[in-house]
Design an enzyme around this catalytic site. Structure first.
Site, PDB file in Angstrom:
ATOM      1  CG  HIS A  80      42.556  38.490  19.545  1.00  0.00           C
ATOM      2  ND1 HIS A  80      42.227  37.460  18.508  1.00  0.00           N
ATOM      3  CD2 HIS A  80      43.486  39.162  18.907  1.00  0.00           C
ATOM      4  CE1 HIS A  80      42.861  37.794  17.276  1.00  0.00           C
ATOM      5  NE2 HIS A  80      43.584  38.400  17.620  1.00  0.00           N
ATOM      6  CG  ASP A 159      38.986  40.723   8.680  1.00  0.00           C
ATOM      7  OD1 ASP A 159      39.560  41.623   8.704  1.00  0.00           O
ATOM      8  OD2 ASP A 159      39.431  39.534   9.489  1.00  0.00           O
ATOM      9  NE  ARG A 166      44.546  45.256   6.080  1.00  0.00           N
ATOM     10  CZ  ARG A 166      44.659  44.710   7.345  1.00  0.00           C
ATOM     11  NH1 ARG A 166      43.463  44.071   7.715  1.00  0.00           N
ATOM     12  NH2 ARG A 166      45.599  44.883   8.300  1.00  0.00           N
ATOM     13  CB  SER A 181      41.306  43.206  10.724  1.00  0.00           C
ATOM     14  OG  SER A 181      41.624  41.814  10.464  1.00  0.00           O
ATOM     15  CE  LYS A 185      39.657  38.800  12.487  1.00  0.00           C
ATOM     16  NZ  LYS A 185      40.864  38.488  11.584  1.00  0.00           N
TER      17      LYS A 185
HETATM   18  N1  URA Z   1      45.222  39.847  12.570  1.00  0.00           N
HETATM   19  C1  URA Z   1      44.205  40.019  11.969  1.00  0.00           C
HETATM   20  O1  URA Z   1      43.188  39.381  12.325  1.00  0.00           O
HETATM   21  N2  URA Z   1      43.869  41.271  11.133  1.00  0.00           N
HETATM   22  C2  URA Z   1      45.155  41.845  10.795  1.00  0.00           C
HETATM   23  O2  URA Z   1      44.876  42.731   9.956  1.00  0.00           O
HETATM   24  C3  URA Z   1      46.266  41.707  11.493  1.00  0.00           C
HETATM   25  C4  URA Z   1      46.481  40.517  12.284  1.00  0.00           C
END
Ligand code: URA
Length: 432
Positions: A80, A159, A166, A181, A185
């Site tokens: 990621h 999320d 957010r 967050s 995922k």
């Molecule tokens: N990327 C994400 O997936 N979530 C966040 O809160 C910030 C960056």
């Protein structure tokens, strides 16, 4: 909910059950957005304990589908990136690591704001599809050791909803919330181990190495609570990665890199992250052994062949990959020249990302249609010397009106100094 907001506002730790109540109520619509917004602002100021962050991550992860990769043999290692400009690393790494024998089950995203997305880049290859059923995804990995697809709507819906809130309530930049967050995922995608590239700099969420280290430690902590190995590599996003920004332009650079002719920074980063993936996947004992394996796969053509296998398996036109001048291009281009002479001491990744969006390479709204040929090719990077009127970059777009808007951002991108600047290293720190 009022009591829970007050509890967090006053600096107390909430229990897992209390987080379950909050997330369930938010996803079902029983708790209104204004109360969740107030709660997020309380979290922003008061922070979360490690145990709260892990609990929130676990609850969010379970809010939707959990991908089960257990029928695929081997240690599945995911990667990621917290997002950057010109960051085409996934498209190099995925085939490279798959060619080394680590199964790659990659669920990627689309471009967001000034940063690009892997799916948009892939779709610049004619015919290539990133939509597949869960079974097709698993079958492709079993057959080719690799598949790259989009995240379906049911992956961590909590999320999706929370991030959107957010984003408009000034509560994104909290390390615990960012960690939960991202990790919710990644964990829902089912990999056994994860390598995370945390970008630092003006093109990134994390502006300082200290903030990036804090994020790294929280994510590693969440991983260990969930029995997944996590390695974080903190890397500089003070300038774009490689020389290209924009979908088809970046695919061309990916192909060059897989053939061993890529830019030095992109190649270095891919070897760094890829070798960590090989160690986690138990294909290499040490990182240096991993780097040797990856270099050989590039030199032998195996890495590029795996990329072609991926493209073919997902319906893409191989002629485009063999002859990259068949990739989408643009009707118009414009040269961006230096207004003074000296050394480039700053090349603002954020502003150049925004310029590329104005050219059509990214989305200004969720409905915007991407111009796959649009983007920017850099001719100079930090530390290079330029003369007045020398070309700094070439801009590409299919709409000539876009150049004026893009140039407003380009005018903010470069700082030229008399002194040769110190070029910061790309790889800043690895935390395991
Ligand atoms: N990327 C994400 O997936 N979530 C966040 O809160 C910030 C960056």
């Amino acid at each position: 909910m009022v009591e829970l907001i007050i509890k967090k506002r006053d600096g107390f730790e909430l229990t897992k059950d209390e987080y379950q109540t909050i997330i369930d109520g938010f996803v079902s619509g029983n708790i209104p957005d204004y109360q969740i917004s107030a709660f997020m602002m309380a979290v922003f100021f008061e922070g979360l304990t490690n145990s709260e962050t892990a609990n929130l991550t676990d609850i969010m992860m379970r809010s939707g589908e959990l991908i089960d990769l257990s029928e695929i043999e081997g240690i599945k290692v995911d990667k990621h990136s917290t997002g950057g400009v010109g960051d085409k690393t996934t498209l190099v790494l995925a085939p490279l690591v798959a060619a080394a024998g680590v199964p790659v089950a990659k669920m990627s995203g689309r471009g967001l704001g000034h940063t690009g997305g892997t799916l948009d880049k892939m779709e610049s290859i004619k015919g290539l599809s990133v939509d597949m059923t869960r079974q097709e995804f698993i079958d492709n990995i079993k057959k080719h050791n690799i598949a790259v697809c989009g995240q379906n709507a049911n992956l961590v819906p909590a999320d999706k909803k929370l991030y959107a809130l957010r984003d408009v309530t000034g509560t994104v930049e909290n390390t615990s919330l960012i960690a939960s967050s991202i990790m919710s995922k990644k964990l829902a995608c089912g990999a056994d181990a994860i390598v995370i590239d945390i970008k630092v700099g003006h093109g990134a969420f994390m502006k300082t190495v200290e903030d990036a280290e804090e994020l790294a430690k929280i994510m590693i902590g969440i991983g260990s609570k969930m029995n997944r190995k996590v390695i974080t590599v903190i890397t500089s996003m003070s300038q774009p990665l490689g020389f290209t920004i924009g979908n088809a332009l970046e695919v061309k650079e990916v192909i060059d890199t897989l053939k061993g002719n890529g830019p030095e920074d992109l190649t270095t980063l891919c070897l760094e992250l890829g070798s960590q993936m090989l160690v986690l996947g138990e294909v290499a004992k040490t990182q240096s052994e991993g780097i040797d394996i990856l270099k050989k796969l590039i030199d032998s053509g195996a890495a590029f062949n795996k990329f072609k296998e991926l493209v073919k398996a997902q319906g893409g036109d191989l002629n485009v990959v063999e002859q990259t001048d068949l990739l989408p291009s643009t009707q118009f281009s414009e040269v961006y020249k230096s207004k003074s002479e000296g050394y480039i001491s700053d090349l603002n990744a954020l502003d150049i990302g925004l310029a590329s969006v104005k050219l059509g390479a990214g989305r200004e709204t969720q409905e915007s249609v991407i111009d796959h040929g649009a983007g920017i090719v850099l001719k100079k990077k930090i530390g290079d010397y330029v003369n007045k009127d020398e070309t700094l970059a070439i801009l590409y777009s299919n709409n000539s009106v876009n150049f004026a808007k893009a140039n407003e951002f380009m005018d903010l991108v470069y700082k030229i100094s008399k002194e040769k600047p110190l070029v910061k290293p790309l790889i800043l720190k690895t935390i395991t």
